[in-house]
Design a protein around this motif. Structure first.
Motif, mmCIF file in Angstrom:
data_model
loop_
_atom_site.group_PDB
_atom_site.id
_atom_site.type_symbol
_atom_site.label_atom_id
_atom_site.label_comp_id
_atom_site.label_asym_id
_atom_site.label_seq_id
_atom_site.Cartn_x
_atom_site.Cartn_y
_atom_site.Cartn_z
ATOM 1 N N ASP A 177 37.240 45.285 27.195
ATOM 2 C CA ASP A 177 37.279 46.003 28.454
ATOM 3 C C ASP A 177 37.701 45.043 29.574
ATOM 4 O O ASP A 177 37.341 43.867 29.559
ATOM 5 C CB ASP A 177 35.874 46.548 28.708
ATOM 6 C CG ASP A 177 35.728 47.032 30.124
ATOM 7 O OD1 ASP A 177 36.367 48.039 30.455
ATOM 8 O OD2 ASP A 177 35.013 46.383 30.899
ATOM 9 N N GLY A 178 38.475 45.558 30.520
ATOM 10 C CA GLY A 178 39.039 44.717 31.583
ATOM 11 C C GLY A 178 37.997 43.977 32.409
ATOM 12 O O GLY A 178 38.164 42.788 32.709
ATOM 13 N N ARG A 209 44.182 45.519 32.304
ATOM 14 C CA ARG A 209 43.590 44.374 33.007
ATOM 15 C C ARG A 209 43.199 43.295 32.004
ATOM 16 O O ARG A 209 43.300 42.111 32.288
ATOM 17 C CB ARG A 209 42.378 44.823 33.823
ATOM 18 C CG ARG A 209 42.788 45.647 35.053
ATOM 19 C CD ARG A 209 41.585 46.267 35.705
ATOM 20 N NE ARG A 209 40.776 46.944 34.702
ATOM 21 C CZ ARG A 209 39.450 47.039 34.732
ATOM 22 N NH1 ARG A 209 38.780 46.496 35.718
ATOM 23 N NH2 ARG A 209 38.804 47.693 33.792
HETATM 24 MG MG MG Z 1 38.604 49.611 30.571
#
Ligand code: MG
Ligand code: ATP
Length: 250
Positions: A160-161, A184
């Motif tokens: 996850d970013g 990201r």
């Molecule tokens: Mg995400």
């Protein structure tokens, strides 16, 4: 049952692995959706490993083999997709695994850890003895004290970013696999492998074997020193662009 000659055979086989993972309580419902986002980018890339993805995989392998305290962070998707490859890589390198879930539940963590051990991973951390990373709002802030928290190099495929950014801010080397070259995560990691996870893991195992046979620290350090992640990402944008260009001229 789909024939192996079906043009979508491999993609359908991966979907089946995830559905089975979901039925076993390993993969989350959100994980199934995340896979779909990855598939869309894979379609644009031609569903094969690009030259630059192979280069990034080589560099990620160099980082893992030269790290002081490396760790591989796995989730419900990565474990459902490539448990044998994860186990083989860990056996070859002696690197431990940490189960770290975005949609965290003790039940799912335990199921994944048990499944990994059954697949041959000996050193599995569960993060149940955890500390919280600063600057991450989700449950993914929780990391294992002996694992990600203490690590200098973290391999976090399908990350996850927010957390990729937090790990980079903490000064860790972040290696990831993400088919979306503009996420990201892709933009903030030290090394981004823009490739499908099972293909990337197979290549990573191959490089680990080759590098261990070569036994050249100089080669590994040179690979790390000459890599530029933003240039490598640009090569992925160009690969997608070229493919669309060819299709648009047909
Ligand atoms: Mg995400
Ligand atoms: P970010 O938070 O980094 O901006 P995101 O919200 O799209 O991006 P998440 O949903 O947090 O990302 O994580 C899933 C990511 O993993 C997606 O970017 C998706 O493209 C990628 N992905 C999913 N399945 C695979 C796979 N099998 N191989 C490689 N990448 C994958």
């Amino acid at each position: 049952m789909v024939s192996e000659r079906h043009p979508r055979y491999r993609s359908l086989a991966l979907r089946n692995k995830l559905v089975r993972g979901y039925e076993k309580g390993i993969t989350s419902a959100h994980g199934l959706i995340a896979h779909g986002r990855g598939e869309a980018f894979d379609y644009l890339l031609g569903e094969k490993t690009t030259e630059n993805a192979l280069e990034a995989t080589k560099v990620a392998c160099a980082y893992l083999l030269t790290a002081g305290h490396p760790v591989i962070s796995v989730n419900g998707n990565t474990v459902a997709l490539a448990p044998e490859e994860i186990a083989e890589f860990c056996t070859i390198t002696g690197i431990p695994v940490e189960v770290n879930l975005f949609h965290r539940s003790v039940e799912r963590i335990t199921k994944i850890a048990d499944y990994l051990r059954a697949c041959g991973v000996t050193d599995v951390m569960t993060g149940l003895d955890s500390v919280e990373l600063a600057g991450v709002a989700s449950e993914r802030a929780k990391v294992d004290k002996r694992g990600i928290f203490a690590a200098d190099v973290v391999f976090v495929p399908l990350e996850d970013g927010d957390r990729a950014q937090a790990l980079t801010r903490l000064g860790k080397v972040v290696l990831t696999v993400d088919l979306n070259p503009i996420s990201r995560t892709a933009l903030t990691s030290t090394v981004t492998i823009v490739d499908e996870f099972t293909r990337a893991m197979k290549n990573l195992v191959g490089f680990a074997k080759r590098f261990q046979a070569e036994n050249s620290q100089y080669r590994l350090h040179t690979l790390k020193a000459t890599f530029n992640n933003s240039e490598n990402l640009k090569a992925s944008y160009a690969a997608i662009q070229r493919r669309l260009q060819v299709l648009s001229l047909r």
